[in-house]
Every structure is written in C-alpha cells, then in structure tokens.
Design an enzyme around this catalytic site. Structure first.
Site, mmCIF file in Angstrom:
data_model
loop_
_atom_site.group_PDB
_atom_site.id
_atom_site.type_symbol
_atom_site.label_atom_id
_atom_site.label_comp_id
_atom_site.label_asym_id
_atom_site.label_seq_id
_atom_site.Cartn_x
_atom_site.Cartn_y
_atom_site.Cartn_z
ATOM 1 N N ALA A 53 0.866 -1.176 0.000
ATOM 2 C CA ALA A 53 0.000 0.000 0.000
ATOM 3 C C ALA A 53 0.906 1.230 0.000
ATOM 4 C CB ALA A 53 -0.882 -0.016 1.231
ATOM 5 N N GLY A 73 0.490 -5.212 0.735
ATOM 6 C CA GLY A 73 -0.741 -5.353 -0.055
ATOM 7 C C GLY A 73 -0.492 -6.017 -1.402
ATOM 8 N N GLU A 99 -0.525 -9.624 -0.653
ATOM 9 C CA GLU A 99 -1.937 -9.967 -0.392
ATOM 10 C C GLU A 99 -2.727 -10.046 -1.701
ATOM 11 O OE1 GLU A 99 -2.592 -6.751 2.528
ATOM 12 O OE2 GLU A 99 -3.385 -8.314 3.826
ATOM 13 N N GLU A 150 4.525 -5.548 6.941
ATOM 14 C CA GLU A 150 3.723 -4.504 7.596
ATOM 15 C C GLU A 150 4.138 -4.201 9.031
ATOM 16 O OE1 GLU A 150 2.446 -6.780 5.588
ATOM 17 O OE2 GLU A 150 0.819 -5.945 4.378
#
Ligand code: COA
Length: 260
Positions: free
Chosen positions: A67, A110, A113, A133
C-alpha cells in the site's frame, strides 16, 4: 480502456491483462489505483470476451511494493473501517474466472496480499514476496493473515508476518507461495500458456471448479476480515505507526541530502 494507474487490455485468447502501473513508486497501491481496479473488475466480470485475468506490475522492479505508505500515514480508524483494499482483494478472489499473478520483483504487503487473492502465482527469479507490515507498525489488513495461512500453512505464515522477512523466489516456490519460477522474459509467456491451457477446457466446468475450490478453501471469513480491519484501525491511530512510516518516508529526503 484508459486509466491513470492501470493498463488494461483484452487478449485475443479470451482473458484480460491488468498492469498495475505506478512504476515510480514500485506500483504501490494508492486509493486511485484501488478505485480504478475495483471499477475495472466490475466491468470485466460482465465482459463476454473475458474468461480469466492476468495481473502484473509495470517497470522492472516490482509487482506491487505494498500500500502507498504516504497515504497510509494519513489513514485513521475511519479509513480502516472502510476496508477498501480488503474489498478489492475479495473481489479478485471472487472473480468468476481464473486469475493469475505474474510477479517480477517485489510483491510486498498489499502486493503480496493481492497475489494471494489470485488463483495462481508465477514469479521470476527476481521475485521477492513478503508481509513487512509490522515493520511499519501495522498488520496485513486485506486478508493476508487468512490467505497466507491457507497458502503456506500456519507455521510459515506466522513466521513471515511476525518477522516481516522478505522471501526470495526459490524459497517462495519451495513453501508454495509461488507455483512456478521462470526467467524474467518467460514471465508473461508462461502466464499466457497456463491461461491458454485453462481456456481449452470446458468454460462452465472451469467456472464451477472455481466456485467449488473457493468454497473448499473457505474464502475469507467476514468475521476474520472484521477482526483484521478493527486491528488495523487501532494501529492506524497508534503513534508507533506514525513514527515508523515517517522514518520510511524520511529516507528519501536523507538520500537526497546525502547525494548533494
Ligand atoms: N509506498 C509508497 N512509496 C513506495 C513504496 C510504498 N509501499 N515502496 C516503495 N516506494 C517508493 C520509494 O519511496 C521510492 O520513492 P522515491 O524514488 O521517490 O524515493 C521508490 O518507490 C523506489 O523505492 P526504493 O525504496 O528507493 O527502492 P529500493 O530498491 O531501495 O527498495 C523496497 C525497495 C521494496 C525494499 C523498499 O521500497 C520498501 O521497503 N518499500 C516498502 C515495502 C513495504 O513496507 N510495503 C508494505 C507497505 S504496508
């Protein structure tokens, strides 16, 4: 189709290719990209020409490096509760046709993910996957804990999420995070080859096989998702997150100063 952060094309073989395209920040997922991808998936789901998706990243360094940290720094509980990244990844998992992540370089946070929300993951020898993260004071909040556990097993998922360690291609292959590792120039040909071999099969059979497979692996449970979102909301308000993300963003300024 023209977008700011994506390049989308429909391949004559009967699938769409989506290039995540913010190469200047290693294709980091900002709000604009996530909104565009959400809209594109809605359109492609109803496109008769499309019976599969291949995701890849623009440039030669990354699939997606997570992200967008500049945006994350500003996000608080309210934004976490919206769970927009989680909803996009659920949409990818629920896409009616098979999906492939073609990964060159970093697939982190992300990005990892997103790859985990795809049905099949292929990496190049330069692929590096991970969930770093916690290094930034947050957790993988878009289905990572659940999907990583189901892909590599609970022991390895815990190790990777607690340490934030980045996994090189060969190890990713060994632990089942990647299905195949190929040379960089072979990445898209191999993804297309797999898609072509899927396309030779009964279309409805493939679609229903995906329904059965998603049911069998117990698609992300809404309660698990809510737990991730709530935890992320708490962490988004925590000073440790602020400190760690600022430290990441400050590196750039420091490097510029050092270069002078
Ligand atoms: N969000 C926003 N910008 C990011 C980013 C992210 N997740 N990842 C990389 N970038 C930016 C960098 O700030 C840099 O921008 P600049 O050129 O304006 O300084 C650019 O992308 C290139 O990255 P850089 O860090 O210089 O490349 P590198 O080869 O030294 O390191 C990584 C690559 C992937 C190891 C490093 O960028 C990194 O750790 N990124 C964050 C990964 C992460 O924690 N993701 C999870 C987020 S929740």
């Amino acid at each position: 189709m023209s977008h700011e952060c994506l390049e989308v094309s429909v391949h004559e073989g009967g699938w769409a290719e989506i290039v995540l395209a913010r190469p200047e920040v290693l294709n980091a997922l900002n709000l604009k990209l996530v909104q565009e991808a959400t809209q594109v998936l809605d359109e492609l789901e109803h496109d008769e020409r499309v019976r599969g998706l291949i995701f890849t990243g623009a440039g030669d360094k990354a699939f997606v490096a997570g992200a967008d940290i500049g945006e994350l720094l500003e996000r608080r509980l309210a934004e976490a509760l919206e769970g927009i990244n989680a909803r996009l990844l659920q949409k990818i998992e629920d896409f009616p046709w098979p999906t492939i992540a073609a990964i060159h370089g970093y697939a982190l946070g992300g990005g990892c993910e997103l790859a985990l929300a795809c049905d099949i993951r292929i990496g190049t020898t330069a692929a590096v996957l991970g969930q770093p993260e916690v290094r930034l004071g947050i957790i993988p909040g878009a289905g990572g804990p659940h999907r990583l556990t189901r892909t590599v097993g609970p022991g390895m998922a815990r190790e990777l999420i607690f340490t934030g360690r980045m996994v090189p291609a060969e190890e990713a292959l060994r632990i089942g995070l990647l299905n195949h590792v190929v040379e960089p120039e072979e990445l898209m040909p191999r993804a297309r080859e797999i898609m072509t071999s899927i396309r030779r099969n009964g279309e409805t059979a493939v679609r229903l096989a995906k329904v059965a497979l998603n049911a069998a692996v117990n698609s992300v449970d809404r309660r698990h998702q809510m737990l991730e979102v709530l935890s992320q909301g708490i962490l988004f308000e925590h000073p440790e997150k602020e400190e760690r993300m600022r430290a990441f963003l400050e590196r750039k300024r420091k490097r510029e100063q050092d270069a002078r």
